[in-house]
Design a protein around this motif. Structure first.
Motif, short mmCIF file in Angstrom:
data_model
loop_
_atom_site.label_atom_id
_atom_site.label_comp_id
_atom_site.label_asym_id
_atom_site.label_seq_id
_atom_site.Cartn_x
_atom_site.Cartn_y
_atom_site.Cartn_z
N LYS A 92 0.84 -1.21 0.00
CA LYS A 92 0.00 0.00 0.00
C LYS A 92 0.87 1.26 0.00
N ASP A 147 -6.36 -3.23 -3.98
CA ASP A 147 -6.17 -2.17 -2.98
C ASP A 147 -7.08 -0.97 -3.20
N LEU A 148 -7.80 -0.99 -4.31
CA LEU A 148 -8.63 0.18 -4.63
C LEU A 148 -10.02 0.08 -4.00
N ILE A 152 -11.20 3.84 2.79
CA ILE A 152 -10.27 4.74 2.10
C ILE A 152 -8.89 4.75 2.78
N GLN A 156 -5.05 5.23 -1.79
CA GLN A 156 -6.15 5.53 -2.73
C GLN A 156 -6.25 7.05 -2.96
N TRP A 185 -12.95 3.01 -11.53
CA TRP A 185 -12.68 3.25 -10.10
C TRP A 185 -12.66 4.75 -9.82
N TYR A 186 -11.96 5.50 -10.67
CA TYR A 186 -11.81 6.93 -10.42
C TYR A 186 -13.15 7.66 -10.50
N PHE A 189 -14.63 6.99 -7.17
CA PHE A 189 -13.85 7.57 -6.07
C PHE A 189 -13.97 9.10 -6.05
#
Ligand code: GSH
Length: 202
Positions: A92, A147-148, A152, A156, A185-186, A189
């Motif tokens: 991470k 890990d995504l 949070i 990330q 993902w983005y 997020f």
């Protein structure tokens, strides 16, 4: 606490986004500054010899700089969960470093165009920096997808802020091309408070 901050800085955004997750936003006074290595403007050179943002002055008047040091400090100050301990701790941290390295490369490209006089802009340098980012995008999709998800982490947030900076300053590079997983993902997020409340205003 006081945070020397610049709206466009992905590193400063990272600190602020971590503060949102940690519930510390109200405890931090934002001091907006501007400047570059060649024109330090209002950058906090008196407290940070490197003249960079972000830079935090704590309630005990300690000066803390470099975004990763600040985020670790904030996390420790409230026993937060941005840096989970466990087997994959180092992985991470490496993802966080990758996000920051993407910021470093992107900022270097931006400075080359915005700060360096046009007649001495070094195009190969710009492309070399973009290649780092392009390789990182591939590697993140290969190695870090697991890990995504989950609660949070600083990693990330670093990645989110790096991608946000690509949209903000280098959108002509179309980083989403060939990176559907990361793009999806983005997209999600970006909707978290940490990201939505800290998006650069331009
Ligand atoms: N490694 C530093 C961190 O993570 O805080 C990088 C910070 C950084 O480069 N910030 C930029 C800056 O302050 C703004 S995006 N530039 C001014 C300069 O380099 O003089």
């Amino acid at each position: 606490m006081q945070l020397y901050y610049a709206d466009a800085s992905p590193y400063a955004r990272k600190v602020r986004a971590c503060a949102v997750v940690l519930g510390l936003s109200d405890k931090i006074e934002i001091i907006d500054v501007t400047g570059t290595p060649v024109n330090t403007g209002s950058m906090p050179v008196d407290v940070n010899p490197l003249g960079k943002v972000p830079c935090l002055v704590t309630d005990r008047d300690e000066v803390i700089y470099d975004s990763r040091v600040i985020t670790a400090y904030l996390n420790a100050s409230v026993n937060g969960t941005l840096y989970p301990e466990g087997q994959d701790k180092w992985s991470k941290l490496t993802l966080e470093a990758t996000g920051e390295g993407m910021m470093d490369a992107a900022l270097s490209m931006v400075y080359e165009k915005r700060v360096r006089p046009a007649e001495i802009v070094f195009d190969d340098w710009i492309e070399g920096q973009w290649t780092k980012i392009a390789r990182a995008l591939v590697e993140i999709e290969k190695r870090w997808v697991d890990d995504l998800s989950g609660s949070i982490t600083a990693a990330q947030i670093a990645l989110g802020c790096a991608l946000g900076y690509l949209d903000f300053r280098l959108d002509d590079r179309n980083w989403r091309d060939g990176h559907k997983t990361l793009a999806a993902w983005y997209e999600e997020f970006s909707k978290t408070d940490a990201m939505a409340l800290t998006a650069p205003q331009g």
